[in-house]
Design an enzyme around this catalytic site. Structure first.
Site, PDB file in Angstrom:
ATOM      1  N   CYS A 145       5.552  -3.675  10.196  1.00  0.00           N
ATOM      2  CA  CYS A 145       4.669  -4.470   9.343  1.00  0.00           C
ATOM      3  C   CYS A 145       5.265  -5.806   8.924  1.00  0.00           C
ATOM      4  O   CYS A 145       4.578  -6.623   8.297  1.00  0.00           O
ATOM      5  CB  CYS A 145       4.293  -3.665   8.096  1.00  0.00           C
ATOM      6  SG  CYS A 145       3.749  -1.993   8.478  1.00  0.00           S
ATOM      7  N   LYS A 157      -4.869  -7.631   1.751  1.00  0.00           N
ATOM      8  CA  LYS A 157      -5.160  -6.449   2.584  1.00  0.00           C
ATOM      9  C   LYS A 157      -6.390  -5.714   2.083  1.00  0.00           C
ATOM     10  O   LYS A 157      -7.029  -4.977   2.836  1.00  0.00           O
ATOM     11  CB  LYS A 157      -3.961  -5.505   2.607  1.00  0.00           C
ATOM     12  CG  LYS A 157      -2.779  -5.974   3.437  1.00  0.00           C
ATOM     13  CD  LYS A 157      -1.684  -4.926   3.460  1.00  0.00           C
ATOM     14  CE  LYS A 157      -0.504  -5.355   4.337  1.00  0.00           C
ATOM     15  NZ  LYS A 157       0.288  -6.442   3.749  1.00  0.00           N
ATOM     16  N   HIS A 189      -4.829  -3.847   6.799  1.00  0.00           N
ATOM     17  CA  HIS A 189      -3.415  -3.971   7.156  1.00  0.00           C
ATOM     18  C   HIS A 189      -3.329  -4.179   8.669  1.00  0.00           C
ATOM     19  O   HIS A 189      -3.535  -3.248   9.444  1.00  0.00           O
ATOM     20  CB  HIS A 189      -2.670  -2.710   6.731  1.00  0.00           C
ATOM     21  CG  HIS A 189      -1.181  -2.840   6.777  1.00  0.00           C
ATOM     22  ND1 HIS A 189      -0.536  -3.776   7.558  1.00  0.00           N
ATOM     23  CD2 HIS A 189      -0.196  -2.134   6.158  1.00  0.00           C
ATOM     24  CE1 HIS A 189       0.777  -3.644   7.403  1.00  0.00           C
ATOM     25  NE2 HIS A 189       1.000  -2.662   6.559  1.00  0.00           N
ATOM     26  N   PHE A 233       8.031  -0.423   7.529  1.00  0.00           N
ATOM     27  CA  PHE A 233       8.646   0.864   7.845  1.00  0.00           C
ATOM     28  C   PHE A 233       9.976   0.596   8.545  1.00  0.00           C
ATOM     29  O   PHE A 233      10.106  -0.337   9.341  1.00  0.00           O
ATOM     30  CB  PHE A 233       7.753   1.672   8.780  1.00  0.00           C
ATOM     31  CG  PHE A 233       6.656   2.438   8.086  1.00  0.00           C
ATOM     32  CD1 PHE A 233       6.604   2.543   6.718  1.00  0.00           C
ATOM     33  CD2 PHE A 233       5.677   3.073   8.840  1.00  0.00           C
ATOM     34  CE1 PHE A 233       5.605   3.258   6.081  1.00  0.00           C
ATOM     35  CE2 PHE A 233       4.663   3.804   8.221  1.00  0.00           C
ATOM     36  CZ  PHE A 233       4.630   3.890   6.843  1.00  0.00           C
TER      37      PHE A 233
END
Length: 402
Positions: free
Chosen positions: A162, A326, A331, A390
């Site tokens: 991301c 978002k 996203h 992540f």
């Protein structure tokens, strides 16, 4: 150190197929999240997304090109055409050898993967199209940008989940600031709203079934989106010399690693990235007026990000505006930071702060000014864009009004 200007911007996302339409949607607080229109939707538990509707690739590309372009590449090329047209650049002669591309994408040609897994496993065929690999590879979109615009300088793709877009734009910023290049196309793209892409994300159990409500106490997860945003980053003096319209100046960048958990965010890592961007830009905290938050709408991300902002800015945190777009465009995973940079440009250039829509209940652990539901007219001079991925990889950009 050279200064770095943004002289062109383009986008395709669930809100609009261009920048002006996206800005209008931000001002209106319009939601681009809707029911998905994809194959095997009934087999999914999650049936919403911020999908790019009314997308007809044949409008923009010929049949031979469509054979080569996964959807994420299509989005990239259209957004880049818009950005280059706005910048008014021709990449010929000497500039051709000094200009390049850094693009962010988490997964590349997911639609191509999905279609061809079906061909082999579901339909039982033993052959696939010979261009499957060049169509699905993560660097496909970046490579096609070099060919479309005759860019012969440093070009590559960044994949950091991301944070991919922010990492890509940060590298482009560093290259121009150091004098390595004069102009870079940069940003990010993602299109994984297909059966396999959504099914994989379902397994994480972080997805909402109804809406993305960042920072709201009753939030229940993230919503996937798709699209791209591409920018022309240019040496500031080069841009000024040719009379370019400068949208904003990129003044700082920092990246950190949590080194703690593969999926759970870490306050210290996020705070170090924010502080690093301020330090790189030589800013005091009270000079920042707006932050476009990572703001995924998950309980873990939102409270961690708010805690990091509070730690870095101290008493000034109460006077900061921080919103998550978002809630409108979803996203976009590897493309998300690029689309969100548009909100920073709108804040700096137009004095309009994009809202966090879907906000219903205050959360004591997110007790900041999240610009709930309605856009705000407020001139700011400095904005930050946060991205926390992540794997604990964080990237924060700082921009200034020109």
């Amino acid at each position: 150190m050279n200064r770095v200007a943004i002289t062109g911007a383009g986008t395709v996302n669930a809100l609009a197929h261009d920048v002006n339409g996206t800005f209008a949607a931000f001002r209106e607080g319009r939601c681009g999240i809707s029911g998905l229109d994809i194959r095997d939707r009934d087999r999914l538990s999650i049936r919403i997304g911020a999908q790019v509707h009314d997308w007809g690739p044949e409008t923009w590309f010929n049949r031979q090109q469509i054979v080569l372009y996964d959807k994420f590449t299509q989005f990239t090329l259209l957004a880049a055409r818009q950005a280059v047209a706005q910048a008014g650049l021709n990449f010929d002669g000497r500039l051709s050898y000094q200009a390049g591309v850094v693009l962010g994408t988490a997964a590349g040609g997911v639609n191509t993967w999905d279609e061809n897994y079906r061909t082999v496993y579901e339909e039982g065929k033993n052959r696939v199209h010979p261009f499957v690999v060049p169509k699905l590879m993560n660097n496909a979109a970046a490579s096609h940008l070099t060919m479309e615009f005759n860019l012969k300088g440093p070009s590559f793709t960044v994949a950091t989940a991301c944070a991919s877009s922010n990492h890509a734009m940060g590298q482009a910023f560093h290259m121009i600031r150091s004098g390595m290049t004069q102009v870079m196309l940069t940003g990010g793209s993602e299109s994984m709203l297909c059966f396999g892409g959504i099914k994989a994300w379902e397994g994480l159990r972080v997805m909402s079934r109804d809406a993305c409500r960042p920072f709201s106490l009753n939030r229940n997860g993230m919503v996937q989106g798709e699209g791209a945003a591409i920018f022309v980053f240019e040496d500031y003096d080069h841009a000024r010399a040719r009379g370019a319209d400068i949208l904003a100046e990129v003044i700082g960048f920092a990246m950190t690693s949590d080194a703690s958990d593969i999926v759970m965010p870490n306050k210290q890592g996020a705070a170090r990235a924010i502080s690093g961007a301020l330090r790189d830009a030589r800013l005091n905290g009270d000079e920042v007026g707006y932050i476009n938050a990572h703001g995924t709408g998950t309980a873990a991300n939102d409270k961690t990000e708010c805690a990091a902002v509070a730690d870095v800015f101290g008493h000034h945190a109460d006077r900061l505006m921080i919103s998550s777009t978002k809630s409108m465009h979803g996203h976009l995973i590897g493309g998300t930071g690029a689309v969100e940079l548009l909100a920073c440009i709108m804040a700096l250039r137009d004095g309009v702060i994009a809202p966090t829509i879907g906000y219903q209940e205050p959360d004591p652990e997110c007790a900041l000014d999240v610009v709930p539901n309605t856009a705000r007219d407020r001139q700011v001079n400095v904005a930050l864009s946060n991205a926390f991925a992540f794997g604990g990889l964080n990237a924060v950009l700082a921009l200034r009004r020109v």
